[in-house]
Design an enzyme around this catalytic site. Structure first.
Site, mmCIF file in Angstrom:
data_model
loop_
_atom_site.group_PDB
_atom_site.id
_atom_site.type_symbol
_atom_site.label_atom_id
_atom_site.label_comp_id
_atom_site.label_asym_id
_atom_site.label_seq_id
_atom_site.Cartn_x
_atom_site.Cartn_y
_atom_site.Cartn_z
ATOM 1 N N TYR A 14 1.022 -0.894 -0.201
ATOM 2 C CA TYR A 14 0.215 -0.258 -0.344
ATOM 3 C C TYR A 14 0.640 1.190 -0.198
ATOM 4 C CZ TYR A 14 -4.053 -2.659 0.866
ATOM 5 O OH TYR A 14 -4.838 -3.259 0.082
ATOM 6 N N ASP A 36 9.304 -7.384 -5.172
ATOM 7 C CA ASP A 36 8.248 -8.071 -4.401
ATOM 8 C C ASP A 36 8.571 -9.416 -3.722
ATOM 9 O OD1 ASP A 36 5.900 -7.004 -1.702
ATOM 10 O OD2 ASP A 36 6.337 -8.843 -1.779
ATOM 11 N N PHE A 164 3.794 9.914 4.484
ATOM 12 C CA PHE A 164 2.051 10.825 5.070
ATOM 13 C C PHE A 164 0.547 10.056 4.806
ATOM 14 C CE2 PHE A 164 5.822 13.825 6.952
ATOM 15 C CZ PHE A 164 5.529 12.884 8.211
ATOM 16 N N GLU A 167 -4.740 6.379 2.883
ATOM 17 C CA GLU A 167 -4.986 5.084 2.045
ATOM 18 C C GLU A 167 -6.674 5.923 1.860
ATOM 19 O OE1 GLU A 167 -4.427 1.444 3.322
ATOM 20 O OE2 GLU A 167 -2.770 1.456 4.284
ATOM 21 N N CYS A 278 -1.777 1.707 10.155
ATOM 22 C CA CYS A 278 -0.424 2.466 11.180
ATOM 23 C C CYS A 278 -0.749 2.914 12.468
ATOM 24 C CB CYS A 278 -0.589 3.564 10.397
ATOM 25 S SG CYS A 278 0.679 3.568 9.063
ATOM 26 N N PHE A 279 -1.600 3.639 13.377
ATOM 27 C CA PHE A 279 -2.161 3.815 13.824
ATOM 28 C C PHE A 279 -1.838 3.897 14.935
ATOM 29 C CE2 PHE A 279 -5.884 7.727 12.830
ATOM 30 C CZ PHE A 279 -4.562 8.744 12.231
ATOM 31 N N PHE A 340 -11.095 -0.704 6.621
ATOM 32 C CA PHE A 340 -11.130 0.059 7.867
ATOM 33 C C PHE A 340 -11.217 1.559 7.607
ATOM 34 C CE2 PHE A 340 -7.263 3.230 7.165
ATOM 35 C CZ PHE A 340 -6.139 2.326 6.365
ATOM 36 N N ARG A 444 -20.563 4.777 11.650
ATOM 37 C CA ARG A 444 -19.980 5.380 10.976
ATOM 38 C C ARG A 444 -20.700 7.515 10.586
ATOM 39 N NH1 ARG A 444 -14.563 5.199 10.129
ATOM 40 N NH2 ARG A 444 -13.788 2.710 10.001
HETATM 41 C C1 UDX Z 1 -2.812 7.212 7.744
HETATM 42 C C2 UDX Z 1 -2.311 8.864 8.533
HETATM 43 O O1 UDX Z 1 -2.857 9.239 8.138
HETATM 44 C C3 UDX Z 1 -1.310 8.721 7.559
HETATM 45 O O2 UDX Z 1 -0.940 10.580 7.706
HETATM 46 C C4 UDX Z 1 -0.295 8.347 7.071
HETATM 47 O O3 UDX Z 1 0.698 8.143 6.456
HETATM 48 C C5 UDX Z 1 -0.756 6.329 7.569
HETATM 49 O O4 UDX Z 1 -2.185 6.419 9.049
HETATM 50 P P1 UDX Z 1 -4.235 5.317 6.937
HETATM 51 O O5 UDX Z 1 -3.984 5.033 8.036
HETATM 52 O O6 UDX Z 1 -4.628 5.532 5.767
HETATM 53 O O7 UDX Z 1 -3.179 6.541 7.220
HETATM 54 O O8 UDX Z 1 -6.061 6.038 7.150
HETATM 55 P P2 UDX Z 1 -6.722 7.254 8.138
HETATM 56 O O9 UDX Z 1 -7.269 8.377 7.325
HETATM 57 O O10 UDX Z 1 -5.496 8.436 8.658
HETATM 58 O O11 UDX Z 1 -8.416 7.158 8.683
HETATM 59 C C6 UDX Z 1 -7.230 5.852 10.292
HETATM 60 C C7 UDX Z 1 -8.428 5.489 10.507
HETATM 61 O O12 UDX Z 1 -9.273 6.733 11.531
HETATM 62 C C8 UDX Z 1 -9.728 4.904 9.597
HETATM 63 O O13 UDX Z 1 -10.427 3.570 10.383
HETATM 64 C C9 UDX Z 1 -10.697 6.519 9.882
HETATM 65 O O14 UDX Z 1 -12.081 5.074 9.618
HETATM 66 C C10 UDX Z 1 -11.308 6.438 10.920
HETATM 67 N N1 UDX Z 1 -10.973 8.162 11.192
HETATM 68 C C11 UDX Z 1 -10.646 9.386 10.604
HETATM 69 C C12 UDX Z 1 -12.323 7.888 12.437
HETATM 70 O O15 UDX Z 1 -12.770 7.442 12.798
HETATM 71 N N2 UDX Z 1 -12.974 9.712 12.657
HETATM 72 C C13 UDX Z 1 -11.960 10.787 11.803
HETATM 73 O O16 UDX Z 1 -12.315 11.461 12.032
HETATM 74 C C14 UDX Z 1 -10.929 10.711 10.697
HETATM 75 P P1 ADP Z 2 2.565 -1.379 3.191
HETATM 76 O O1 ADP Z 2 1.477 -0.973 4.080
HETATM 77 O O2 ADP Z 2 3.779 -0.745 3.995
HETATM 78 O O3 ADP Z 2 3.238 -0.861 1.938
HETATM 79 P P2 ADP Z 2 2.413 -4.050 2.896
HETATM 80 O O4 ADP Z 2 2.030 -5.080 3.744
HETATM 81 O O5 ADP Z 2 1.096 -3.897 2.183
HETATM 82 O O6 ADP Z 2 2.684 -2.937 4.038
HETATM 83 O O7 ADP Z 2 3.435 -4.313 1.766
HETATM 84 C C1 ADP Z 2 4.534 -4.571 2.212
HETATM 85 C C2 ADP Z 2 5.192 -5.672 1.578
HETATM 86 O O8 ADP Z 2 6.616 -5.725 1.427
HETATM 87 C C3 ADP Z 2 4.683 -6.870 1.354
HETATM 88 O O9 ADP Z 2 4.003 -7.308 -0.105
HETATM 89 C C4 ADP Z 2 5.845 -7.867 1.452
HETATM 90 O O10 ADP Z 2 5.853 -9.326 0.634
HETATM 91 C C5 ADP Z 2 6.570 -7.178 1.454
HETATM 92 N N1 ADP Z 2 8.051 -7.723 1.739
HETATM 93 C C6 ADP Z 2 8.265 -7.969 2.967
HETATM 94 N N2 ADP Z 2 9.889 -8.574 2.933
HETATM 95 C C7 ADP Z 2 10.171 -8.354 2.227
HETATM 96 C C8 ADP Z 2 11.728 -8.168 1.325
HETATM 97 N N3 ADP Z 2 12.302 -8.979 2.190
HETATM 98 N N4 ADP Z 2 11.906 -8.378 0.133
HETATM 99 C C9 ADP Z 2 11.028 -7.824 -0.661
HETATM 100 N N5 ADP Z 2 9.447 -7.882 -0.601
HETATM 101 C C10 ADP Z 2 9.265 -7.509 0.817
#
Ligand code: UDX
Ligand code: ADP
Length: 466
Positions: A14, A36, A164, A167, A278-279, A340, A444
């Protein structure tokens, strides 16, 4: 070595997939290869039909269609791509450890270490290594250690360039970022490496939006940004419970406080709880780091954000049970949404998983519909929890590709993801097909509750009538 010609990105997920697609689009003179280990994933990225790429992200398939085969390549030949590149991005997964020391909190750096060893083994020329995955503070130190001690005498510079993007809006976030953050060593070579990466981004990002710091500040800023954002969600969610006991309405409260320019309107949507890769992971990391330095109060402070989030998910599930006369045994509960958040097929840490798990413990029959999530993903998420075996999950959960079928005969509907299409459904038709009383639990606050109540639904929303 300041002029980058070839970039390799390890990890086609991602983060790596969308980020490299945008770099390739914006920098036609740079050859970008995303590698990958996962062959199926790479095959999907190379699928002739760009609609079959493995990640759903609005606008991504157009960019892949434009750049793939021109200066954007997807491959499983990790070694070749590393060997040829001037700059290697590490964008592999760093999940929370599920075993041993730091279990449940620290990040598992197994995959990062593997990458570092592979780079060290393959590299025959100097390279700039860029940490893109979210990593705990001081990971660069570990990377440096491995690279310098196992290498073939070639020189590596290590930069931190945290992602940053969110998704669902990744392409916009990459196209016009609030800022790009690059951390590097203060040595001359370190600064040259920083400049090389600044030059890549400067192809489309205004220079004043590219911030440079030392490595540790950059690593910590990533954790901090996510911790602050998650804290806002937990703060508003904590107040949603108070609103439900009083005459206050959380949507009104959020609007009222959000108009204070110091607070701002974003990230104040009360919900069933935050999810995403992430969070939770980043906060747990912060907590783990603080504890390891003996900073108990700091650790407890941030841990509360997670505690609140877990409480919100459990509270939502409990409300469904209570409203169903304290038993959901054998009752069909339809889930609208499993991802999510909307506009992604990512389900990592999605609130839906935990709400389902709780209801399955009470022997409910969970019926899932999500426009972008496939059945095997839903089962995989539940199996990963290890609360019950795969057979039991299969027996308790059914996944539908038609929302009307998912809701037919249900005792209740729970909205777990804010997909826009849910608003446009024929709610009268859904009502007619359900058992009565027809309950909707809007996790939601997405649907028009007035309209639904007029049809006859019993609607519960977060922060006013849950
Ligand atoms: C987050 C950060 O925003 C991003 O900058 C970082 O690089 C990765 O982590 P992401 O996890 O893709 O991004 O989604 P985000 O939009 O931040 O939402 C996180 C969660 O919080 C989701 O489940 C969302 O539904 C929830 N959320 C967000 C709420 O419940 N209420 C809100 O007001 C905002
Ligand atoms: P992110 O949201 O951080 O991008 P993902 O799980 O979607 O996380 O992607 C991470 C990718 O990295 C996976 O597709 C996984 O197969 C790949 N990966 C993990 N370790 C290695 C490695 N040593 N060499 C190549 N690819 C790898």
């Amino acid at each position: 070595m300041t002029n980058i010609k070839k970039i390799c990105c390890i990890g086609a997920g991602y983060v790596g997939g969308p980020t490299m697609s945008v770099i390739a689009k914006k920098c036609p003179d740079i050859q970008v290869t995303v590698v990958d280990l996962n062959e199926a994933r790479i095959a999907a990225w190379n699928d002739e039909d760009v609609n079959n790429i493995p990640i759903y992200e609005p606008g991504l398939s157009d960019v892949v269609a434009e750049a793939r085969g021109r200066n954007l390549f997807f491959s499983t030949d990790v070694e070749k791509a590393i060997d040829e590149a001037d700059m290697v991005f590490i964008s592999v997964n760093t999940p929370t450890k599920t075993y041993g020391a730091g279990k449940g909190q620290a990040a598992d750096l197994k995959w990062i270490e593997l990458c570092a060893r592979q780079i060290a083994q393959v590299a025959k020329s100097d390279k700039i290594i860029v940490e893109k995955s979210t990593l705990p503070v001081r990971t660069a130190e570990a990377l440096k250690d491995i690279l310098h001690n196992t290498g073939n005498g070639v020189k590596f510079q290590i930069l931190s360039n945290p992602e940053f993007l969110a998704e669902g809006t990744a392409m916009e976030d990459l196209d016009a970022p609030d800022r790009v953050l690059i951390g590097g060593d203060s040595t001359l070579e370190g600064q040259e490496a920083v400049q090389a990466l600044v030059d890549v981004y400067a192809n489309w990002v205004p220079r004043e939006r590219i911030l440079t710091t030392n490595v540790w500040s950059s690593e910590l800023s990533k954790l901090t940004a996510n911790a602050f954002l998650a804290q806002r969600v937990s703060s508003i969610n904590s107040l949603s419970e108070l609103c439900e006991r009083t005459e206050a309405d959380i949507t009104e409260v959020a609007r009222a406080i959000g108009t204070d320019s110091r607070i701002g309107p974003k990230f104040l949507k009360a919900s069933v709880g935050f999810g995403g890769s992430c969070f939770q992971k980043d906060i747990l990391n912060l907590v783990y780091i603080a504890r390891s330095y003996g900073l108990q109060e700091v650790a407890d402070y941030w841990e509360q954000v997670i505690i609140m989030n877990d409480h919100q998910k459990r509270r939502f599930a409990n409300k469904i049970i209570q409203t169903s006369y304290n038993t959901v045994n054998g009752k069909k509960i339809a889930f609208l949404g499993w991802a999510f958040k909307k506009d992604t097929n990512d389900t990592r840490e999605s609130a839906a998983i935990y709400v389902a798990d709780h209801l399955l413990n009470e022997q409910a029959q969970v019926a899932v519909y999500d426009p972008k999530v496939e059945a095997n993903q839903v089962y995989g998420d539940l199996n990963y929890l290890r609360t019950r075996d795969a057979e039991e999950n299969k027996a308790g959960v059914s996944v539908f590709d038609d929302p009307y079928e998912a809701c037919k005969g249900a005792h209740a509907i729970a909205v777990l993801t804010e997909w826009d299409e849910f608003k446009d459904y024929d709610w009268q038709r859904i009502y007619d097909s359900m058992l009565k009383p027809a309950n909707v639990f809007d996790g939601r606050n997405l649907l028009d509750s007035k309209k639904l109540r007029a049809i006859g639904f019993n609607v519960k929303t977060i922060g006013s009538s849950l």
